[in-house]
Scaffold this active site. Sequence first.
Site, PDB file in Angstrom:
ATOM      1  N   SER A 110       0.828  -1.211   0.000  1.00 55.03           N
ATOM      2  CA  SER A 110       0.000   0.000   0.000  1.00 55.03           C
ATOM      3  C   SER A 110       0.860   1.257   0.000  1.00 55.03           C
ATOM      4  O   SER A 110       0.357   2.349  -0.261  1.00 55.03           O
ATOM      5  CB  SER A 110      -0.938   0.008   1.217  1.00 55.03           C
ATOM      6  OG  SER A 110      -0.210   0.047   2.433  1.00 55.03           O
ATOM      7  N   HIS A 111       2.169   1.106   0.287  1.00 56.05           N
ATOM      8  CA  HIS A 111       3.085   2.237   0.248  1.00 56.05           C
ATOM      9  C   HIS A 111       4.174   2.039  -0.805  1.00 56.05           C
ATOM     10  O   HIS A 111       5.228   2.673  -0.741  1.00 56.05           O
ATOM     11  CB  HIS A 111       3.718   2.450   1.626  1.00 56.05           C
ATOM     12  CG  HIS A 111       2.749   2.965   2.641  1.00 56.05           C
ATOM     13  ND1 HIS A 111       1.896   2.125   3.328  1.00 56.05           N
ATOM     14  CD2 HIS A 111       2.467   4.206   3.068  1.00 56.05           C
ATOM     15  CE1 HIS A 111       1.145   2.848   4.139  1.00 56.05           C
ATOM     16  NE2 HIS A 111       1.469   4.110   4.002  1.00 56.05           N
ATOM     17  N   ASP A 145      -4.724   0.838   2.602  1.00 59.82           N
ATOM     18  CA  ASP A 145      -5.255  -0.520   2.562  1.00 59.82           C
ATOM     19  C   ASP A 145      -6.731  -0.518   2.170  1.00 59.82           C
ATOM     20  O   ASP A 145      -7.192  -1.424   1.466  1.00 59.82           O
ATOM     21  CB  ASP A 145      -5.072  -1.188   3.923  1.00 59.82           C
ATOM     22  CG  ASP A 145      -3.619  -1.580   4.177  1.00 59.82           C
ATOM     23  OD1 ASP A 145      -3.035  -2.238   3.306  1.00 59.82           O
ATOM     24  OD2 ASP A 145      -3.081  -1.215   5.229  1.00 59.82           O
ATOM     25  N   ALA A 184       4.799   6.096   4.318  1.00 57.04           N
ATOM     26  CA  ALA A 184       4.942   5.589   5.683  1.00 57.04           C
ATOM     27  C   ALA A 184       6.068   6.309   6.414  1.00 57.04           C
ATOM     28  O   ALA A 184       6.944   6.929   5.809  1.00 57.04           O
ATOM     29  CB  ALA A 184       5.218   4.089   5.639  1.00 57.04           C
ATOM     30  N   LEU A 185       6.067   6.191   7.749  1.00 55.70           N
ATOM     31  CA  LEU A 185       7.112   6.786   8.572  1.00 55.70           C
ATOM     32  C   LEU A 185       8.258   5.819   8.855  1.00 55.70           C
ATOM     33  O   LEU A 185       9.358   6.244   9.209  1.00 55.70           O
ATOM     34  CB  LEU A 185       6.528   7.250   9.914  1.00 55.70           C
ATOM     35  CG  LEU A 185       5.521   8.400   9.886  1.00 55.70           C
ATOM     36  CD1 LEU A 185       4.981   8.641  11.291  1.00 55.70           C
ATOM     37  CD2 LEU A 185       6.156   9.663   9.340  1.00 55.70           C
ATOM     38  N   ALA A 193      -0.774   3.061  12.300  1.00 52.38           N
ATOM     39  CA  ALA A 193      -1.776   4.119  12.235  1.00 52.38           C
ATOM     40  C   ALA A 193      -2.623   4.056  13.498  1.00 52.38           C
ATOM     41  O   ALA A 193      -2.872   2.976  14.042  1.00 52.38           O
ATOM     42  CB  ALA A 193      -2.658   3.926  11.002  1.00 52.38           C
TER      43      ALA A 193
END
Length: 341
Positions: A49-50, A190, A125-126, A182
């Site tokens: 998803s990233h 997602d 994302a992080l 999250a």
Amino acid sequence: MTTPATVRMSLDEVRALALRVLLAVGLAPDHAAAVAQTMVAGERDGCTSHGLYRLLVAARSVAMGIAVPDAVPLVEEPATALVRVDGRGGFAQLPFETGRTLLVHKAKRCGIAAMALTNVVHFAALWPEVEALAEEGLAVLAMTPSHAWVAPEGGTKPVFGTNPIAFGWPRPGKAPFVFDLATSAIARGDIELHRRAGKPVPDHWGYDADGNVTTDAAAVLEGAMRTFGGHKGSALSAMVELLGGPLIGDMTSLESLALDNGRKGSPIGGELIIAIDPQGFMGELMADRFAAAEAMFAAIEGQGARLPSSRRHAARARSLAEGVDIPQALLDDIQALLEQA
């Protein structure tokens, strides 16, 4: 049931495709390289998803004027242990890279330091950021608001963003311990992947626009997502709003969504990264205290529980050796993007 068609690609091919598309849609080379690296990391570690899917998101943000494609980040030092990088409306990846070395220097000089990324566009994302800092021997905490997509516990109207919290812990001789979660029940990407695949979502992921529980992914995207863990996730989400927004002089998720004004673009706002040098507290106890941390990890895995980040590391080993499988439908969308560009 028919399995969707996929194409096997090496990580070098993933990077080359990402760079080609990002440059084609107008990103400056330094931005394109930084953004592409996070997409490669997503595919490499099984976080699809990233991964390349985010090319569609990035291209839309550039085309709609949400992200400044050639923004030059401005680094400031508001205090001895603080770094602020004004992204000037560009994607967040290059501002992070621009301020990263200074943050590490300050953390190791002062024992603890913080970096604020402001006026940046977020869509990734992080965990790649905290992992990079943990590899420098630092303990790291990062967080960012987004658009108001998530309802507080007890409500059905969006107030919070997905508001991720990421943490990294250095492990001498091993890959860092990293988690990125999250505070919403699930990452928004997602839900979007479920929508693209025509798959229902679990009924605890969100509400439709009328506040009704739904399993329709598209309805959740138009309505409100839910926090994880009820009131606990809701409280953590509020914390991220405050620390990653007003504290660093940037926006809340409500303000970010208002600024978007219906364009459905990527969130614009801030990010807070706190880095701590273990040497400062541990001193001569470093070897003993790192051993205690490793004993805790062993106690987790020893009873069959999964250590956060272990699944990503396993996926990483496979993808480095075998490549990754990219859905043909996604590649078709990316090719259409290239043709339009």
